[in-house]
Design a protein around this motif. Structure first.
Motif, PDB file in Angstrom:
ATOM      1  N   LEU A 110       0.832  -1.194   0.000  1.00  9.35           N
ATOM      2  CA  LEU A 110       0.000   0.000   0.000  1.00  9.35           C
ATOM      3  C   LEU A 110       0.862   1.237   0.000  1.00  9.35           C
ATOM      4  O   LEU A 110       2.044   1.203   0.284  1.00  9.35           O
ATOM      5  CB  LEU A 110      -0.926   0.029   1.213  1.00  9.35           C
ATOM      6  N   ASN A 111       0.235   2.349  -0.349  1.00  6.39           N
ATOM      7  CA  ASN A 111       0.870   3.656  -0.328  1.00  6.39           C
ATOM      8  C   ASN A 111      -0.005   4.545   0.535  1.00  6.39           C
ATOM      9  O   ASN A 111      -1.121   4.893   0.122  1.00  6.39           O
ATOM     10  CB  ASN A 111       1.001   4.192  -1.750  1.00  6.39           C
ATOM     11  N   VAL A 112       0.453   4.938   1.713  1.00  5.61           N
ATOM     12  CA  VAL A 112      -0.379   5.712   2.629  1.00  5.61           C
ATOM     13  C   VAL A 112      -0.717   7.100   2.088  1.00  5.61           C
ATOM     14  O   VAL A 112      -1.629   7.739   2.591  1.00  5.61           O
ATOM     15  CB  VAL A 112       0.231   5.827   4.041  1.00  5.61           C
TER      16      VAL A 112
ATOM     17  N   PRO B 190      -5.284   7.360  -0.691  1.00  5.44           N
ATOM     18  CA  PRO B 190      -6.417   6.834   0.072  1.00  5.44           C
ATOM     19  C   PRO B 190      -7.020   5.553  -0.525  1.00  5.44           C
ATOM     20  O   PRO B 190      -7.410   4.652   0.205  1.00  5.44           O
ATOM     21  CB  PRO B 190      -7.438   7.967   0.077  1.00  5.44           C
ATOM     22  N   ALA B 191      -7.079   5.453  -1.837  1.00  7.30           N
ATOM     23  CA  ALA B 191      -7.633   4.252  -2.457  1.00  7.30           C
ATOM     24  C   ALA B 191      -6.760   3.044  -2.172  1.00  7.30           C
ATOM     25  O   ALA B 191      -7.257   1.940  -1.970  1.00  7.30           O
ATOM     26  CB  ALA B 191      -7.773   4.456  -3.970  1.00  7.30           C
ATOM     27  N   SER B 192      -5.459   3.234  -2.097  1.00  8.72           N
ATOM     28  CA  SER B 192      -4.540   2.150  -1.807  1.00  8.72           C
ATOM     29  C   SER B 192      -4.734   1.647  -0.383  1.00  8.72           C
ATOM     30  O   SER B 192      -4.654   0.448  -0.124  1.00  8.72           O
ATOM     31  CB  SER B 192      -3.088   2.624  -2.000  1.00  8.72           C
ATOM     32  N   VAL B 193      -4.997   2.547   0.532  1.00 15.60           N
ATOM     33  CA  VAL B 193      -5.178   2.177   1.937  1.00 15.60           C
ATOM     34  C   VAL B 193      -6.489   1.426   2.136  1.00 15.60           C
ATOM     35  O   VAL B 193      -6.563   0.492   2.936  1.00 15.60           O
ATOM     36  CB  VAL B 193      -5.110   3.424   2.846  1.00 15.60           C
ATOM     37  N   ARG B 194      -7.520   1.803   1.404  1.00 13.42           N
ATOM     38  CA  ARG B 194      -8.800   1.095   1.531  1.00 13.42           C
ATOM     39  C   ARG B 194      -8.607  -0.355   1.179  1.00 13.42           C
ATOM     40  O   ARG B 194      -9.120  -1.246   1.650  1.00 13.42           O
ATOM     41  CB  ARG B 194      -9.863   1.702   0.625  1.00 13.42           C
TER      42      ARG B 194
END
Length: 70
Positions: free
Chosen positions: A61-63, A66-70
């Motif tokens: 993930l990439n913090v 936001p879509a990556s964190v979801r």
């Protein structure tokens, strides 16, 4: 284990300070969620921790996304 029963989520765990923190937390007894942008780094650290007998889960993930964190 000092942190037994606790879960630690470490972002930036693929290398450097984040990696060192993830290893230290696992060795202190925490279940560690390894988060980083690079799949290979996440997999390597997660597998290494599990091979030592620690509970670890790897998430790519990439913090900053936001879509990556979801």
């Amino acid at each position: 284990a000092f942190l037994g029963g606790k879960v630690a989520w470490v972002t930036g765990a693929g290398r450097g300070i984040g990696r060192a923190v993830a290893i230290a937390l696992a060795r202190a007894g925490a279940t560690v969620v390894v988060g980083a942008r690079t799949e290979g780094e996440v997999a390597q650290l997660t597998e290494s921790l599990q091979a030592e007998g620690h509970r670890a889960l790897g998430l790519v993930l990439n913090v900053a996304d936001p879509a990556s964190v979801r």
